[in-house]
Enzyme design. Sequence first.
Site, mmCIF file in Angstrom:
data_model
loop_
_atom_site.group_PDB
_atom_site.id
_atom_site.type_symbol
_atom_site.label_atom_id
_atom_site.label_comp_id
_atom_site.label_asym_id
_atom_site.label_seq_id
_atom_site.Cartn_x
_atom_site.Cartn_y
_atom_site.Cartn_z
ATOM 1 N N CYS A 1 -6.346 -1.590 15.330
ATOM 2 C CA CYS A 1 -5.715 -2.863 14.950
ATOM 3 C C CYS A 1 -5.194 -3.670 16.137
ATOM 4 O O CYS A 1 -4.924 -4.864 15.994
ATOM 5 C CB CYS A 1 -4.583 -2.601 13.981
ATOM 6 S SG CYS A 1 -5.053 -1.430 12.733
ATOM 7 N N HIS B 1 -0.045 -7.990 13.214
ATOM 8 C CA HIS B 1 -1.085 -7.245 12.505
ATOM 9 C C HIS B 1 -0.612 -7.070 11.062
ATOM 10 O O HIS B 1 0.534 -6.693 10.812
ATOM 11 C CB HIS B 1 -1.307 -5.886 13.161
ATOM 12 C CG HIS B 1 -2.152 -4.989 12.328
ATOM 13 N ND1 HIS B 1 -3.353 -5.410 11.800
ATOM 14 C CD2 HIS B 1 -1.966 -3.713 11.890
ATOM 15 C CE1 HIS B 1 -3.872 -4.423 11.083
ATOM 16 N NE2 HIS B 1 -3.058 -3.403 11.124
ATOM 17 N N ASN C 1 -5.480 -5.146 5.045
ATOM 18 C CA ASN C 1 -5.501 -4.770 6.460
ATOM 19 C C ASN C 1 -6.948 -4.786 6.948
ATOM 20 O O ASN C 1 -7.762 -3.982 6.503
ATOM 21 C CB ASN C 1 -4.879 -3.366 6.586
ATOM 22 C CG ASN C 1 -4.873 -2.842 8.006
ATOM 23 O OD1 ASN C 1 -5.506 -3.400 8.896
ATOM 24 N ND2 ASN C 1 -4.164 -1.749 8.215
HETATM 25 N N1 ACO Z 1 -1.440 3.803 -6.340
HETATM 26 C C1 ACO Z 1 -0.484 4.497 -6.967
HETATM 27 N N2 ACO Z 1 0.194 5.504 -6.380
HETATM 28 C C2 ACO Z 1 -0.115 5.801 -5.118
HETATM 29 C C3 ACO Z 1 -1.123 5.125 -4.412
HETATM 30 C C4 ACO Z 1 -1.802 4.090 -5.062
HETATM 31 N N3 ACO Z 1 -2.752 3.360 -4.476
HETATM 32 N N4 ACO Z 1 -1.200 5.636 -3.169
HETATM 33 C C5 ACO Z 1 -0.292 6.608 -3.093
HETATM 34 N N5 ACO Z 1 0.355 6.715 -4.271
HETATM 35 C C6 ACO Z 1 1.433 7.644 -4.639
HETATM 36 C C7 ACO Z 1 1.442 8.886 -3.799
HETATM 37 O O1 ACO Z 1 0.546 9.845 -4.302
HETATM 38 C C8 ACO Z 1 2.881 9.325 -3.930
HETATM 39 O O2 ACO Z 1 3.033 9.970 -5.164
HETATM 40 P P1 ACO Z 1 3.975 11.278 -5.273
HETATM 41 O O3 ACO Z 1 5.350 10.796 -4.913
HETATM 42 O O4 ACO Z 1 3.812 11.672 -6.711
HETATM 43 O O5 ACO Z 1 3.415 12.240 -4.282
HETATM 44 C C9 ACO Z 1 3.644 8.009 -4.023
HETATM 45 O O6 ACO Z 1 2.683 7.016 -4.382
HETATM 46 C C10 ACO Z 1 4.319 7.608 -2.735
HETATM 47 O O7 ACO Z 1 3.401 7.735 -1.683
HETATM 48 P P2 ACO Z 1 3.782 7.377 -0.217
HETATM 49 O O8 ACO Z 1 2.598 7.612 0.659
HETATM 50 O O9 ACO Z 1 5.079 8.020 0.176
HETATM 51 O O10 ACO Z 1 4.043 5.808 -0.375
HETATM 52 P P3 ACO Z 1 4.604 4.813 0.669
HETATM 53 O O11 ACO Z 1 5.758 4.108 0.122
HETATM 54 O O12 ACO Z 1 4.743 5.439 2.032
HETATM 55 O O13 ACO Z 1 3.407 3.738 0.762
HETATM 56 C C11 ACO Z 1 1.601 3.191 2.200
HETATM 57 C C12 ACO Z 1 2.135 4.171 1.179
HETATM 58 C C13 ACO Z 1 1.444 1.847 1.527
HETATM 59 C C14 ACO Z 1 0.255 3.689 2.669
HETATM 60 C C15 ACO Z 1 2.605 3.078 3.371
HETATM 61 O O14 ACO Z 1 2.973 4.360 3.807
HETATM 62 C C16 ACO Z 1 2.045 2.321 4.525
HETATM 63 O O15 ACO Z 1 1.729 1.148 4.445
HETATM 64 N N6 ACO Z 1 1.946 2.969 5.697
HETATM 65 C C17 ACO Z 1 1.417 2.363 6.876
HETATM 66 C C18 ACO Z 1 -0.047 2.398 6.802
HETATM 67 C C19 ACO Z 1 -0.661 1.634 7.889
HETATM 68 O O16 ACO Z 1 -0.037 0.800 8.506
HETATM 69 N N7 ACO Z 1 -1.912 1.940 8.129
HETATM 70 C C20 ACO Z 1 -2.705 1.303 9.058
HETATM 71 C C21 ACO Z 1 -2.196 1.361 10.485
HETATM 72 S S1 ACO Z 1 -3.389 1.546 11.665
HETATM 73 C C22 ACO Z 1 -4.609 0.548 11.219
HETATM 74 O O17 ACO Z 1 -4.332 -0.449 10.598
HETATM 75 C C23 ACO Z 1 -6.019 0.860 11.580
#
Ligand code: ACO
Length: 328
Positions: free
Chosen positions: A116, A255, A285
């Site tokens: 990114c 980003h 993203n």
């Molecule tokens: N729909 C419904 N539920 C979901 C989904 C979905 N799409 N995805 C995950 N869940 C559930 C999980 O299974 C979990 O359930 P559980 O509590 O029963 O285990 C719950 O939601 C919470 O999951 P978390 O992963 O803790 O959710 P979080 O609030 O952290 O959000 C997210 C997840 C959106 C991915 C967040 O962590 C995030 O944005 N992280 C940064 C990601 C990022 O920036 N990536 C790219 C960077 S590098 C690049 O861009 C190449």
Amino acid sequence: MCEAKRVGILGLGAYLPEKVLTNKELERMVDTTDEWITTRTGIKERRIARKDEATSDMAAEAGRRALKAAGLNIEDIDLIIVATITPDMFFPATACLVQDKLGAKRVPAFDVSVACSGFIYGLAIAEQFIRSGTYKHALVIAAEKLSAITDWSDRATCVLFGDGAGAAVLGPVDKGGILSAYLGANGKQGDLIKLPAGGSRIPATKKTIEDRLHFIKMNGSELFRHAVKIMADAALEVTKPLNLKAEDISLVIPHQANIRILNAVAKRMGLTEDKIYLNIERYGNMSAASSAVALVEAVQEGRIKKGDKILLDAFGGGLTWGALVIEW
Ligand code: ACO
């Protein structure tokens, strides 16, 4: 060789595939809801490239549009850089394929693979070549077809990513331009987001395909934690040499990974949320292409005016990060 004192953006262009994939459609593909995706990420829809549309096709079109906006021809370009983690193939470099598609003759062309942060790395590299007087004009393109490396059965990742391309033509300017650049990386955190197989460590086999190792694997919550600090620190580092305070920055073009990350970054930087440009709602993203397309759209929407100091700020797989201050 004649050194250019200032290097700025002469023209911008973007290309987004036509197909829109909405959260509602994703509800029918994996166990998720529009409500979960919207509140956790800020994303409502993303673009998906056609099957026959590769990264170089999107990159070339964004490049053409940037050249047109700059009022230059491909013959004026001395260097082509493509930032991507979804190249058409391992080699030749996507930049070479773009060079051919645009009809450039013999100019150097190479890819930058820093996820990114790629658009910012590309701009910073091109700036050095132009400032030193080695080249006059560079075409920097960030293009991604993340849909090709997304596991469409993994709800934790497939809701996040989209396809697209943005491009900038860089050249000498009389006033303003790139005032400061800051790049960094921490390979110790490389495991947080990666595409495990298909390289020399784990070449492609029937088993790697069965194990779905040719798709993005991500530790979302850990990345989230690091992202806020990394982006806020990068903003601080890039503004420090210029003695700029938060209020001197007219607009941050970040980003677009997650709206909650960006709101937390704004808070940490002491900026109001309206100073952070957002288009994540429409595109998700797009890795390197995210900040490029965001810059293009911020200019098109009149959010950036002559004399404004803007901050580009990104982090990504690697981990890598980069920030630039540009005076418009
Ligand atoms: N729909 C419904 N539920 C979901 C989904 C979905 N799409 N995805 C995950 N869940 C559930 C999980 O299974 C979990 O359930 P559980 O509590 O029963 O285990 C719950 O939601 C919470 O999951 P978390 O992963 O803790 O959710 P979080 O609030 O952290 O959000 C997210 C997840 C959106 C991915 C967040 O962590 C995030 O944005 N992280 C940064 C990601 C990022 O920036 N990536 C790219 C960077 S590098 C690049 O861009 C190449």
